[in-house]
Structure formats: structure tokens, C-alpha cells
Design a protein around this motif. Structure first.
Motif, PDB file in Angstrom:
ATOM      1  N   THR A  86      11.768  -7.649   1.482  1.00 33.12           N
ATOM      2  CA  THR A  86      11.472  -6.468   0.681  1.00 33.12           C
ATOM      3  C   THR A  86      10.242  -5.801   1.396  1.00 33.12           C
ATOM      4  O   THR A  86       9.374  -6.544   1.819  1.00 33.12           O
ATOM      5  CB  THR A  86      11.350  -6.860  -0.831  1.00 33.12           C
ATOM      6  OG1 THR A  86      10.238  -7.715  -0.935  1.00 33.12           O
ATOM      7  CG2 THR A  86      12.442  -7.468  -1.336  1.00 33.12           C
ATOM      8  N   SER A  87       9.862  -4.717   1.328  1.00 34.31           N
ATOM      9  CA  SER A  87       8.483  -3.888   1.724  1.00 34.31           C
ATOM     10  C   SER A  87       8.313  -2.980   0.853  1.00 34.31           C
ATOM     11  O   SER A  87       9.236  -2.118   0.214  1.00 34.31           O
ATOM     12  CB  SER A  87       9.005  -3.619   3.130  1.00 34.31           C
ATOM     13  OG  SER A  87       7.992  -3.016   3.616  1.00 34.31           O
ATOM     14  N   ARG A  88       7.075  -2.699   0.970  1.00 37.63           N
ATOM     15  CA  ARG A  88       6.488  -1.386   0.493  1.00 37.63           C
ATOM     16  C   ARG A  88       6.921  -0.227   1.360  1.00 37.63           C
ATOM     17  O   ARG A  88       7.300  -0.454   2.685  1.00 37.63           O
ATOM     18  CB  ARG A  88       5.186  -1.264   0.146  1.00 37.63           C
ATOM     19  CG  ARG A  88       4.411  -2.204  -0.708  1.00 37.63           C
ATOM     20  CD  ARG A  88       2.932  -1.953  -0.988  1.00 37.63           C
ATOM     21  NE  ARG A  88       2.334  -2.976  -1.776  1.00 37.63           N
ATOM     22  CZ  ARG A  88       2.261  -2.736  -3.125  1.00 37.63           C
ATOM     23  NH1 ARG A  88       2.625  -1.824  -3.887  1.00 37.63           N
ATOM     24  NH2 ARG A  88       1.784  -3.765  -3.582  1.00 37.63           N
ATOM     25  N   ASN A  89       7.273   0.955   0.794  1.00 37.81           N
ATOM     26  CA  ASN A  89       7.465   2.071   1.857  1.00 37.81           C
ATOM     27  C   ASN A  89       5.863   2.782   2.291  1.00 37.81           C
ATOM     28  O   ASN A  89       5.164   3.235   1.707  1.00 37.81           O
ATOM     29  CB  ASN A  89       7.910   3.250   1.045  1.00 37.81           C
ATOM     30  CG  ASN A  89       8.382   4.389   1.880  1.00 37.81           C
ATOM     31  OD1 ASN A  89       7.489   4.528   3.060  1.00 37.81           O
ATOM     32  ND2 ASN A  89       9.242   5.238   1.658  1.00 37.81           N
ATOM     33  N   TRP A  90       5.596   1.986   3.467  1.00 38.56           N
ATOM     34  CA  TRP A  90       4.256   1.948   3.911  1.00 38.56           C
ATOM     35  C   TRP A  90       3.921   3.576   4.358  1.00 38.56           C
ATOM     36  O   TRP A  90       2.783   3.923   4.346  1.00 38.56           O
ATOM     37  CB  TRP A  90       4.034   1.117   4.889  1.00 38.56           C
ATOM     38  CG  TRP A  90       3.888  -0.350   4.535  1.00 38.56           C
ATOM     39  CD1 TRP A  90       4.636  -1.023   5.006  1.00 38.56           C
ATOM     40  CD2 TRP A  90       2.786  -0.787   4.017  1.00 38.56           C
ATOM     41  NE1 TRP A  90       4.510  -2.338   4.309  1.00 38.56           N
ATOM     42  CE2 TRP A  90       3.261  -2.249   3.639  1.00 38.56           C
ATOM     43  CE3 TRP A  90       1.737  -0.483   3.129  1.00 38.56           C
ATOM     44  CZ2 TRP A  90       2.601  -3.172   2.905  1.00 38.56           C
ATOM     45  CZ3 TRP A  90       1.135  -1.325   2.464  1.00 38.56           C
ATOM     46  CH2 TRP A  90       1.421  -2.539   2.130  1.00 38.56           C
ATOM     47  N   GLU A  91       4.795   4.375   4.674  1.00 40.24           N
ATOM     48  CA  GLU A  91       4.746   5.706   5.050  1.00 40.24           C
ATOM     49  C   GLU A  91       4.072   6.407   3.643  1.00 40.24           C
ATOM     50  O   GLU A  91       3.186   7.185   3.984  1.00 40.24           O
ATOM     51  CB  GLU A  91       6.112   6.505   5.472  1.00 40.24           C
ATOM     52  CG  GLU A  91       6.272   6.042   6.729  1.00 40.24           C
ATOM     53  CD  GLU A  91       7.405   4.864   6.804  1.00 40.24           C
ATOM     54  OE1 GLU A  91       7.472   3.817   5.938  1.00 40.24           O
ATOM     55  OE2 GLU A  91       8.347   4.689   7.490  1.00 40.24           O
ATOM     56  N   ARG A  92       4.699   6.287   2.512  1.00 40.21           N
ATOM     57  CA  ARG A  92       4.225   6.798   1.180  1.00 40.21           C
ATOM     58  C   ARG A  92       2.757   6.170   0.906  1.00 40.21           C
ATOM     59  O   ARG A  92       1.943   7.027   0.370  1.00 40.21           O
ATOM     60  CB  ARG A  92       5.045   6.538   0.234  1.00 40.21           C
ATOM     61  CG  ARG A  92       6.359   7.386   0.150  1.00 40.21           C
ATOM     62  CD  ARG A  92       7.275   7.029  -1.036  1.00 40.21           C
ATOM     63  NE  ARG A  92       6.536   7.168  -2.333  1.00 40.21           N
ATOM     64  CZ  ARG A  92       6.650   8.241  -2.969  1.00 40.21           C
ATOM     65  NH1 ARG A  92       7.029   9.492  -2.636  1.00 40.21           N
ATOM     66  NH2 ARG A  92       6.234   8.479  -4.189  1.00 40.21           N
ATOM     67  N   VAL A  93       2.623   4.983   1.250  1.00 43.35           N
ATOM     68  CA  VAL A  93       1.309   4.298   0.778  1.00 43.35           C
ATOM     69  C   VAL A  93       0.109   5.268   1.700  1.00 43.35           C
ATOM     70  O   VAL A  93      -0.884   5.568   1.217  1.00 43.35           O
ATOM     71  CB  VAL A  93       1.112   2.715   0.928  1.00 43.35           C
ATOM     72  CG1 VAL A  93      -0.257   2.129   0.909  1.00 43.35           C
ATOM     73  CG2 VAL A  93       2.143   2.101   0.113  1.00 43.35           C
ATOM     74  N   ARG A  94       0.413   5.372   2.796  1.00 38.65           N
ATOM     75  CA  ARG A  94      -0.412   5.925   3.718  1.00 38.65           C
ATOM     76  C   ARG A  94      -0.681   7.244   3.676  1.00 38.65           C
ATOM     77  O   ARG A  94      -1.961   7.698   3.698  1.00 38.65           O
ATOM     78  CB  ARG A  94      -0.202   5.507   5.364  1.00 38.65           C
ATOM     79  CG  ARG A  94      -0.475   4.452   5.898  1.00 38.65           C
ATOM     80  CD  ARG A  94      -0.355   4.122   7.247  1.00 38.65           C
ATOM     81  NE  ARG A  94      -0.589   5.398   8.089  1.00 38.65           N
ATOM     82  CZ  ARG A  94      -1.888   5.587   8.465  1.00 38.65           C
ATOM     83  NH1 ARG A  94      -2.870   4.658   8.367  1.00 38.65           N
ATOM     84  NH2 ARG A  94      -2.155   6.604   9.096  1.00 38.65           N
ATOM     85  N   SER A  95       0.472   8.054   3.009  1.00 36.68           N
ATOM     86  CA  SER A  95       0.266   9.462   2.820  1.00 36.68           C
ATOM     87  C   SER A  95      -0.560   9.742   1.672  1.00 36.68           C
ATOM     88  O   SER A  95      -1.001  10.797   1.731  1.00 36.68           O
ATOM     89  CB  SER A  95       1.687  10.073   2.658  1.00 36.68           C
ATOM     90  OG  SER A  95       2.200   9.689   1.634  1.00 36.68           O
ATOM     91  N   ALA A  96      -0.729   8.893   0.737  1.00 37.45           N
ATOM     92  CA  ALA A  96      -1.622   9.128  -0.293  1.00 37.45           C
ATOM     93  C   ALA A  96      -3.140   8.827  -0.025  1.00 37.45           C
ATOM     94  O   ALA A  96      -3.951   9.223  -1.035  1.00 37.45           O
ATOM     95  CB  ALA A  96      -1.042   8.453  -1.556  1.00 37.45           C
ATOM     96  N   GLY A  97      -3.522   8.219   1.149  1.00 43.17           N
ATOM     97  CA  GLY A  97      -4.829   8.017   1.354  1.00 43.17           C
ATOM     98  C   GLY A  97      -5.293   7.154   0.351  1.00 43.17           C
ATOM     99  O   GLY A  97      -4.842   6.105  -0.356  1.00 43.17           O
TER     100      GLY A  97
END
Length: 253
Positions: A137-148
Motif C-alpha cells: 500500500t502507498s500514499r499517492n505521493w503525487e497528490r501529497v507533493r502537489s499540496a505543498g
């Protein structure tokens, strides 16, 4: 502290097994061997052992290993608990001996960069039998980073053992993907007298793109069997199968 972070749907060993095992794997024969690496507080490992599976639970933290042993004792089940980081797993366990390896709880993000992830995934692949499966399982790191960089506060009280708490996450997002990011988790418990008692932990994070994870899985001999990745979702589950070598079953190294 980590009990406050577990979702209500995975709070008991039986619940964790239902979510991660039944939904992702289906079923296995009773003699099947299962490894839960980065096992955390042991809910999944103990739930799997309760199903009669031969379970090894591993974690790099002595505290997590002790907690897993405690939960197993409370539930009256038998498993092997092992203190070992991902790279140390092949030093303690034989290659090609596990039917399923679980790496859940978004733990892979703590592996140090691309090289650390490759080492971790390679170790997991080595331990799988040919045809065995990795559930990750993984976080969606693209979304995490896009939120700053930001503070996220859960929108409701969390109740555990008749106590309430507010859980907050502080994300320190760096400019580049390959830089060390940080996540500070703060749990503010509300005491019966109304006082607030806060505890916190600061974690190192090395995020990765989904496409990079897929490439690394392939590079260690694992083929994607199923995935729930969606660009708009906060997290996903990947089930990858270790390839069967033609004419032999040599370890993936």
C-alpha cells in the motif's frame, strides 16, 4: 501512539486481515507462509496468524516488535516476530519461502530514496516463492507533493480505549522529489479533566511517483497483478507477482 493512526476499519487484527488479506489476496492454504514486513503494531500479522497461516512479522523498531508480540499473546495466536529492516530480511529468512509478503501502512516511503526502495523491494522479491505475491500500500505521493507544505488536522475526534484525541500532520515538502521530506505527527489526547496531552513524532519521507514504483517492481522481477492507483485518489494498493523463471526457480537477486 500508532494506535491513534490506524483506521477504524483496520483497528482489530480480524479487521486488518479482512481488509488486506481477504480483499487483496483472496485465500491461501493453511500451510501457506506469510511475511508482514514493517509490521508496525502487529494488527495485520496477528490477524493473519489467527487464520491459521504461518506468519513472520518483521519491523526495524524493537518497540513495534514487542507490541506485535504483545498483541499476539493477547489474541492467543502464535507467530514469529523479528527485528529487522528491509535490507536485513535476507540475513534472517530463506529465499523463495513466502507465498505472500505484505508491505502496508504506507511504509515504503520511509526507505531512503530510490536506492533504498530498490533494496527493500529486492529483498521482498527474493523472499517470495516463484509465483508468490507482494501486497503493497502507498500514499499517492503525487497528490501529497502537489499540496505543498501544510498542516492537516483530522476533521473529527479519534476514540481509542475510551479516550479522545485530535490527530494532526505537518508535511514539510521539499522542491525536488529526491530530497528528504518530513512528516510530523501530533496526537493531542483529551484527558478526562479536560486537559490536553500532546505527543509527536517526526518521520523522514522519500516520496516516489507511481510510475517509478512500477518500474522498480519490474526491475526486481515482480509483475503487477492488480492496482487501485488513481491519479485523484489519496492512496492505492498494488499486488505484484514474482515471475516464475523458465526451467528453474532461482531467487531474484
Amino acid at each position: 501512539m500508532y494506535e491513534w493512526l490506524i483506521g477504524d476499519d483496520k483497528l482489530t487484527p480480524a479487521d486488518a486481515a479482512a481488509v488486506y488479506y481477504s480483499d487483496a489476496v483472496g485465500s491461501l492454504p493453511p500451510e501457506a507462509r506469510v511475511l508482514d514486513c514493517a509490521c508496525g503494531t502487529g494488527q495485520l500479522a496477528v490477524g493473519l496468524a489467527s487464520l491459521g497461516l504461518d506468519v513472520v512479522a518483521a519491523d526495524a523498531s524493537d518497540g513495534m516488535v514487542r507490541r506485535t508480540e504483545q498483541v499476539a499473546s493477547e489474541q492467543g495466536v502464535s507467530l514469529r516476530a523479528l527485528r529487522a529492516s528491509w535490507e536485513e530480511l535476507p540475513d534472517h529468512l530463506e529465499d523463495s519461502t513466502f507465498d505472500v509478503v505484505f508491505c502496508v501502512g504506507n511504509s515504503l516511503g520511509h526507505a531512503e530514496g530510490a536506492a533504498g526502495r530498490m533494496t527493500a523491494l529486492g529483498a521482498m522479491s527474493r523472499l517470495l516463492t516463484p509465483g508468490g505475491r507482494l501486497v503493497l500500500t502507498s500514499r499517492n505521493w503525487e497528490r501529497v507533493r502537489s499540496a505543498g507544505s501544510r498542516v492537516d488536522v483530522r476533521d473529527r475526534l479519534i476514540r481509542r480505549n475510551d479516550r479522545d484525541a485530535v490527530v494532526s500532520y505537518y508535511w514539510q515538502i521539499e522542491p525536488r522529489w529526491d530530497q528528504e521530506h518530513f512528516l510530523e505527527i501530533v496526537v493531542a489526547q483529551i484527558e478526562p479533566n479536560g486537559a490536553v496531552r500532546a505527543s509527536s513524532e517526526r518521520l523522514s519521507i522519500w516520496p516516489y511517483r507511481y510510475e517509478d514504483l512500477v518500474a522498480q517492481l519490474h526491475s526486481v522481477g515482480l509483475t503487477i497483478q492488480s492496482t487501485t492507483f488513481d491519479a485523484d485518489s489519496d492512496g492505492y494498493v498494488v499486488v505484484a507477482c514474482r515471475e516464475k523463471a523458465e526451467g528453474n526457480s532461482e531467487s531474484v537477486r
